[in-house]
Design an enzyme around this catalytic site. Sequence first.
Site, PDB file in Angstrom:
ATOM      1  N   HIS A 113      -2.870   7.638   6.404  1.00 43.16           N
ATOM      2  CA  HIS A 113      -2.417   6.987   6.039  1.00 43.16           C
ATOM      3  C   HIS A 113      -4.037   6.291   6.151  1.00 43.16           C
ATOM      4  O   HIS A 113      -4.337   5.793   5.428  1.00 43.16           O
ATOM      5  CB  HIS A 113      -1.670   5.536   6.179  1.00 43.16           C
ATOM      6  CG  HIS A 113      -1.826   3.966   5.777  1.00 43.16           C
ATOM      7  ND1 HIS A 113      -1.919   4.335   4.429  1.00 43.16           N
ATOM      8  CD2 HIS A 113      -1.695   2.875   6.141  1.00 43.16           C
ATOM      9  CE1 HIS A 113      -1.607   3.153   3.482  1.00 43.16           C
ATOM     10  NE2 HIS A 113      -2.153   1.789   4.890  1.00 43.16           N
TER      11      HIS A 113
ATOM     12  N   CYS B  77       0.738  -1.451   0.227  1.00 43.28           N
ATOM     13  CA  CYS B  77      -0.278   0.196   0.055  1.00 43.28           C
ATOM     14  C   CYS B  77       0.866   1.197  -0.022  1.00 43.28           C
ATOM     15  O   CYS B  77      -0.103   2.516  -0.211  1.00 43.28           O
ATOM     16  CB  CYS B  77      -1.285  -0.323   1.312  1.00 43.28           C
ATOM     17  SG  CYS B  77      -2.093  -1.463   1.086  1.00 43.28           S
TER      18      CYS B  77
ATOM     19  N   HIS C  22      -9.641   3.323  -0.159  1.00 40.24           N
ATOM     20  CA  HIS C  22      -8.287   3.030   0.307  1.00 40.24           C
ATOM     21  C   HIS C  22      -8.170   2.180  -1.197  1.00 40.24           C
ATOM     22  O   HIS C  22      -8.217   0.947  -1.280  1.00 40.24           O
ATOM     23  CB  HIS C  22      -7.706   1.917   1.413  1.00 40.24           C
ATOM     24  CG  HIS C  22      -6.590   1.944   1.713  1.00 40.24           C
ATOM     25  ND1 HIS C  22      -5.465   1.323   0.914  1.00 40.24           N
ATOM     26  CD2 HIS C  22      -5.812   0.919   2.490  1.00 40.24           C
ATOM     27  CE1 HIS C  22      -3.482   1.007   1.390  1.00 40.24           C
ATOM     28  NE2 HIS C  22      -4.818   0.723   2.817  1.00 40.24           N
TER      29      HIS C  22
END
Lengths: 392, 185
Positions: free
Chosen positions: A286, A155, A320
């Site tokens: 994040h 990620c 995300h």
Amino acid sequence: MGYQPVPITGLSFVSSIGSTIDDMVKNLSTQKRGLSFQHRFKEFIKAPLGEVQFQTSGILTPQDVIANQLHFSITEIAKKTKVFERYKPEEIGFFFGTSTAETYSLLRQIELMFADKKTCLENYLSPKNNHGFLVETMKEFFPIKGINATLTTACSSAASAIAEGFYAINSGLVKACFVGGFDILNPLTICGFNALQIHDNQYCVPFSIQRKGMNLSEGGGLFLLEKYKAGTNNQTHAFVKGVGGASDAFHMINSNPEGFGATLSMINALNCAGFLPENIDYINAHGTGTQSNDASESTAVAKLFKTPTPISSTKAFHGHALGGSAAIELVVCIAALQNQKLWCGIFEDHEYGNTICHAKQGLLKKPLQNIMSNSFGFGGNNMSLILGRTWK
Amino acid sequence: MEKAYLVYKQSLEILPGHEFLENNQLLRRMTPLQKVSVEIFALFKKNADFIYNNVIQKLKTPIYFATKYGEIQTAMQLYSMILNKDFPISPIAFQHSVHNCASGYISILHGLHASHLTFSSGDSSFKNATELAISKIKSGTLSSVCVISADESRQLGEVKASAKICVIANPNHFEGLNSYCLKEL
């Protein structure tokens, strides 16, 4: 080695909340999510997903979709910046981050192998079955001959690519560099996150007491970084002022509860920029919405930032996008600097309210000059980027 | 312009039944690709403790991990579950399916907090990682990089995994490293 801020002179992106800064700002300002329960993966998951409209033509495989998107993005950036006219091919680099770009093509080869009742997948693999295929293809289309690589750090992939571009410009390896990353949703990723039980079956609310997990999405962005030249008339969207990476060295998917790796990546980015924590006006977290990430990131931020620094996760709106996430969030940060606005999730019940300072929608206590953007990935790959409004 | 030297290199191939240097609980769950990566790093640590202690540990050397195709056996296992609608798929296998899992395990097992990057560009993966490492050392951005390349393949029903490790460093930054220099890059 001392680092100089690197201007972002071109950008092109696609996200579930828009593909232009104006659309993104409009959606964030009206708190309109790009997430929906209606999506192409209904057979695998009931939770909302953030699908995007990639720039494509014709019927394409998902890997071709990203290739088309990359081609579109480079063309769009080149048109506005005239990068290929201003630099020699060997002066232009390319760092691309992705975690799922080749997954579909790999799954297709696995299907073919199963149909043939064979077990040796290597015999079915072609040059298309690796992430680097995209960069190699773009190098055939465009005069890009400088240093290049495809990075896959889960990620934080796009953040890693942006960081490598920053270093490449600063060390004089190239004068201009395409950086960024894209990811596209696929059944393996969706079923995998389902198995880990970290999907929120409702709209995700990172940093809220009600949070239950993440909403997956897709998309990403591409940026052109250039060596700074005073007095040039080229448009500069913002400046990358510092980058920092660190490894959690703790667990493959869970973040260190003490936030060790996250703290270290933020410290490294601050040191790279020559900044103190108080130089940061906003942190784009994040903030996936999982218990593990939000607790760890809050602890890390609380440890490092002794003065109240607003923090929020815009994943509440765009979801995300995995390897492309850092690129979308970099655009959010550019939009925040340009519009002098902050955006946060749609909830009031903040967790960790006594240790971190939750940003308030649209509210600024002081002008936004410098922003930190965090991206953390599986394997403990933590990256922090610092973005500034001006060169100094 | 700084100088970049190869200071350590090794190759390794493992087959089922391989006896590992450091046996632990994590190892039992790992894929062949992760096992060979962890094993070659353990061998390096054992064979070159001076370089490990002074370059990797003290100077927080980043790991550049290169893999042509990544965790293809795990992807195969997971996709077979999806095609057979065997839900939920294995969460362990899923977390092991990301390309950067092997370098993640190396950092976990050895407590290495320096950043690790994973390169995946087919046959160019190792070349890309090495070229970037050399460029960053020569430009002074880094003093050292540990490049590990690993891949797995199935032959006659058995999964074979192979890896190579190269430690590249600027010897001017470490006292005593000159005698370990194998080749200028």
